[in-house]
Design a protein around this motif. Structure first.
Motif, PDB file in Angstrom:
ATOM      1  N   UNK A   1       0.825  -1.212   0.000  1.00 58.20           N
ATOM      2  CA  UNK A   1       0.000   0.000   0.000  1.00 58.20           C
ATOM      3  C   UNK A   1       0.860   1.263   0.000  1.00 58.20           C
ATOM      4  N   UNK A   2       2.095   1.143   0.481  1.00 55.84           N
ATOM      5  CA  UNK A   2       2.994   2.307   0.504  1.00 55.84           C
ATOM      6  C   UNK A   2       4.081   2.182  -0.555  1.00 55.84           C
ATOM      7  N   UNK A   3       3.827   1.383  -1.564  1.00 57.19           N
ATOM      8  CA  UNK A   3       4.807   1.110  -2.613  1.00 57.19           C
ATOM      9  C   UNK A   3       4.290   1.627  -3.957  1.00 57.19           C
ATOM     10  N   UNK A   4       5.125   2.355  -4.674  1.00 54.02           N
ATOM     11  CA  UNK A   4       4.813   2.801  -6.030  1.00 54.02           C
ATOM     12  C   UNK A   4       5.924   2.295  -6.937  1.00 54.02           C
ATOM     13  N   UNK A   5       5.556   1.527  -7.953  1.00 49.91           N
ATOM     14  CA  UNK A   5       6.553   0.964  -8.869  1.00 49.91           C
ATOM     15  C   UNK A   5       6.211   1.364 -10.295  1.00 49.91           C
ATOM     16  N   UNK A   6       7.079   2.133 -10.894  1.00 51.67           N
ATOM     17  CA  UNK A   6       6.996   2.511 -12.296  1.00 51.67           C
ATOM     18  C   UNK A   6       8.318   2.104 -12.953  1.00 51.67           C
ATOM     19  N   UNK A   7       8.366   1.927 -14.257  1.00 53.50           N
ATOM     20  CA  UNK A   7       9.653   1.603 -14.881  1.00 53.50           C
ATOM     21  C   UNK A   7      10.740   2.637 -14.598  1.00 53.50           C
ATOM     22  N   UNK A   8      10.344   3.877 -14.432  1.00 46.43           N
ATOM     23  CA  UNK A   8      11.281   4.999 -14.285  1.00 46.43           C
ATOM     24  C   UNK A   8      11.383   5.519 -12.851  1.00 46.43           C
ATOM     25  N   UNK A   9      10.619   4.928 -11.910  1.00 46.50           N
ATOM     26  CA  UNK A   9      10.552   5.479 -10.553  1.00 46.50           C
ATOM     27  C   UNK A   9      10.051   4.416  -9.594  1.00 46.50           C
TER      28      UNK A   9
ATOM     29  N   UNK B 255      11.168   7.145   3.995  1.00 48.55           N
ATOM     30  CA  UNK B 255      10.651   6.966   2.637  1.00 48.55           C
ATOM     31  C   UNK B 255      11.839   6.958   1.681  1.00 48.55           C
ATOM     32  N   UNK B 256      11.894   5.921   0.854  1.00 46.74           N
ATOM     33  CA  UNK B 256      12.974   5.794  -0.122  1.00 46.74           C
ATOM     34  C   UNK B 256      12.403   5.896  -1.525  1.00 46.74           C
TER      35      UNK B 256
END
Length: 493
Positions: free
Chosen positions: A125-133, A144-145
Motif C-alpha cells: 500500500x505504501x509502494x509505487x513501482x513505475x519503470x522509471x521510478x 521513505x525511499x
C-alpha cells in the motif's frame, strides 16, 4: 491475455501505427505498465519469475528492492514483507542469477550491516513501482525511499525522520569486494566481483555514491566485523555505513554510478545525471519510456488488456542490456566479458537466444531497427573477442539451453535490412559455429556437430542430451545460414 494474443496485437499495431509521426495527445503508455507483474513467484512454483526492474530501456544497470537474501535468484517476491536493501542488478532470470550487484539501505538507530537485522517491514500500500521510478515506505526505520535511474547512474531520495542516528548502509556483497569512505567529498567508492559465471578473472563492477549531506559517522564492515572510524576495507564481504543527524522530514540525496571499466569511467557515467533535480530525472525517465512504448498504440481493449500489453512490452525492452560505456573522448567502449580487455565498439548481454529468436528479436528488428543494429554489431564483437557468437550471455558465455540460434538472430536482422558493417566476419562466424563447440561452454557453438554434419542428425546414443531438440534447432539454423549465403553469393561447402 495469453502470450500469443499479445503478439498478435503487437503485429496488428505495427501494421497500423508505423506511420504515426507522434504520440497521440494524452497517450501515456508507461502508466499502464506494472513492474510488479510476475513477481508472485517462488522456486517451487513459477508465476512469472520477474522482479520490478527500475531502469531505462536497455539500460546497463537496473535497480530493484531486495526482499530475498544475498545471492537469491528470487531477489523480489510479492509475498515477502521485508526489504533488505535496494540493489543494483543485472539479472536476466533467477536461473541465470546476478552479477556485479551491490545494495544501498537507509536505517535509523543502529548501524546494522547484517541483511536480516537492517531489513524493514513494508506494505504494498505504501509502494509505487513505475519503470522509471520506485517509492516505498520503510516502516521500521520511518524512512521513505525513492529512486530513479538513467542508463548507468541513478539518484536516490531518502526522507528521514528526526533522529540523531540516521544512516545509509552500502553492501558490496560477498565473493570479493572493496569499499572506501571519502568523507571530505561526502562519497563512498567500491567494487564488487560477485557473479554467477561467465566473467574473466579481472571482472569488477566499480561504483561511486555521492551524498549531499556531510557525514558525522563513518564505519566499515569486513566479514561481519564493524570498525568505526575505519574508511577502507577489502575482503570477501565488505561494506560501509555513513551517518548524520536528521530533522523530521529531512531529505538526503545520493547519486550513484557504476562502471565495468574503472572508477574514472564510473565518474564519467555519473555525468548522465547532470545537474538535474530528482523530479526532473523522474520526468525524463518517463519521457524516454513513453517514446519507446509509444511506438505501438493499441485500441479497443479493456483496461486490464492495456496493462498486460504494455507491461509485457516493457519487459521486451529491457534485454539484451547495454554493456558498453562512453569514454572521455565520447567514444563507445566496453569491458569485454569474454577476454577481460577494454575495447572499442558496442556490446550487449543478458539474453538467451533459445526462446528470444522466435519473438523478441524479430520484434526489435521491426520496431527498433537502430537499436537492433547496435545489438548486431555487439554480436560481431562477441565473435571477435571469444571465437563464437553467444547463445546465452550473462555477461559472457553461459552454459544453458541448446541450439545455435545466434544464426537465426543475425540472419533475421540481415534479411530485414539491418546489416552489420563487417559482413565478412559475420559470415565467417556463422560457418565457424556450425563446425565447432566452445571448449568450456558446450551450449555455445554446436555440441554434436561431428555427428550432425555427417549424419544430418545427432544420435540418441552418443551421450549428448537433448539430441532431438539439437537436431531440429541446427536444421533451422542451417536454413537461416543458407538464406544469407544465397544473398552473398557464397559457394556451396
Amino acid at each position: 491475455m495469453k502470450k500469443r494474443s499479445i503478439w498478435a496485437l503487437a503485429f496488428i499495431a505495427v501494421l497500423t501505427c508505423l506511420s504515426s509521426p507522434a504520440l497521440a495527445e494524452g497517450f501515456d503508455p508507461v502508466e499502464y505498465v506494472n513492474p510488479l507483474m510476475g513477481t508472485q513467484s517462488s522456486y517451487e512454483l513459477s508465476a512469472g519469475n520477474t522482479y520490478p526492474a527500475i531502469a531505462r530501456p536497455w539500460g546497463m544497470n537496473f535497480w530493484t528492492p531486495q526482499t530475498g537474501k544475498m545471492g537469491d535468484g528470487w531477489a523480489y517476491t510479492y509475498t515477502a514483507n521485508k526489504i533488505r536493501g535496494f540493489k543494483q542488478t543485472h539479472q536476466p532470470s533467477p536461473w541465470i542469477n546476478d552479477y556485479g550487484q551491490f545494495s544501498i539501505m537507509p536505517v535509523v538507530g543502529t548501524p546494522e550491516f547484517d541483511q536480516d537485522k537492517r531489513a524493514s517491514w513494508f506494505s504494498h500500500k505504501s509502494e509505487i513501482a513505475k519503470p522509471y521510478y520506485y517509492e516505498v515506505y520503510l516502516a521500521e526505520h520511518d524512512v521513505k525511499t525513492e529512486l530513479t535511474p538513467t542508463d548507468r547512474a541513478a539518484m536516490f531520495r531518502f526522507t528521514f525522520p528526526e533522529n540523531d542516528h540516521s544512516y545509509v548502509v552500502v553492501d558490496a556483497f560477498d565473493k570479493g569486494s572493496y569499499i572506501k569512505v571519502v568523507p571530505g567529498e561526502n562519497k563512498i567508492i567500491g567494487y564488487t566481483t560477485k557473479n554467477s559465471g561467465g566473467v574473466p578473472d579481472n571482472f569488477k563492477n566499480y561504483f561511486i555514491i555521492e551524498f549531499d549531506k556531510p557525514f558525522t559517522y563513518e564505519a566499515t564492515f569486513a566479514d561481519a566485523a564493524l570498525k568505526e572510524g575505519a574508511r577502507e576495507q577489502k575482503s570477501d564481504h565488505v561494506g560501509a555505513v555513513i551517518g548524520f543527524k536528521t530533522t523530521k522530514g529531512e531529505i538526503v540525496h545520493a547519486k550513484v554510478a557504476s562502471s565495468f571499466i574503472s572508477f574514472d569511467q564510473a565518474a564519467l557515467n555519473m555525468k548522465e545525471l547532470g545537474n538535474d533535480s530528482f523530479d526532473t530525472l523522474v520526468q525524463k525517465g518517463k519521457e524516454v519510456w513513453n517514446k519507446e512504448l509509444g511506438k505501438i498504440e493499441v485500441e479497443g481493449g479493456t483496461l486490464d488488456q492495456y496493462r498486460t500489453f504494455y507491461s509485457c512490452m516493457y519487459r521486451s525492452l529491457l534485454f539484451p542490456r547495454k554493456f558498453y560505456e562512453i569514454d572521455a573522448a565520447g567514444k563507445v567502449v566496453h569491458y569485454s566479458p569474454y577476454n577481460g580487455e577494454v575495447l572499442p565498439g558496442y556490446m550487449f548481454t543478458d539474453t538467451g537466444f533459445w526462446d528470444t529468436f522466435r519473438s523478441l528479436f524479430p520484434f526489435l528488428n521491426l520496431m527498433y531497427p537502430t537499436m537492433s543494429k547496435e545489438m548486431q554489431e555487439g554480436l560481431i564483437n562477441t565473435y571477435k573477442e571469444s571465437g563464437f557468437f553467444p547463445e546465452w550471455a550473462s555477461p559472457g558465455h553461459r552454459g544453458c539451453m541448446v541450439g545455435n540460434n545466434s544464426a537465426s538472430v543475425l540472419v533475421d536482422a540481415y534479411v530485414k535490412g539491418i546489416k552489420v558493417d563487417d559482413l565478412e566476419t559475420l559470415y565467417k562466424g556463422l560457418i565457424h559455429g556450425t563446425e565447432n563447440v566452445h571448449p568450456t561452454v558446450s551450449s555455445t557453438g554446436r555440441l554434436g556437430h561431428e555427428y550432425y554434419n555427417k549424419l544430418g542428425y545427432v544420435p540418441y546414443d552418443v551421450k549428448i542430451n537433448e539430441n532431438a531438440a539439437r537436431t531440429l534447432e541446427y536444421a533451422y539454423n542451417d536454413w537461416c545460414i543458407y538464406q544469407i549465403a544465397k544473398d552473398l553469393g557464397r559457394p556451396k561447402k
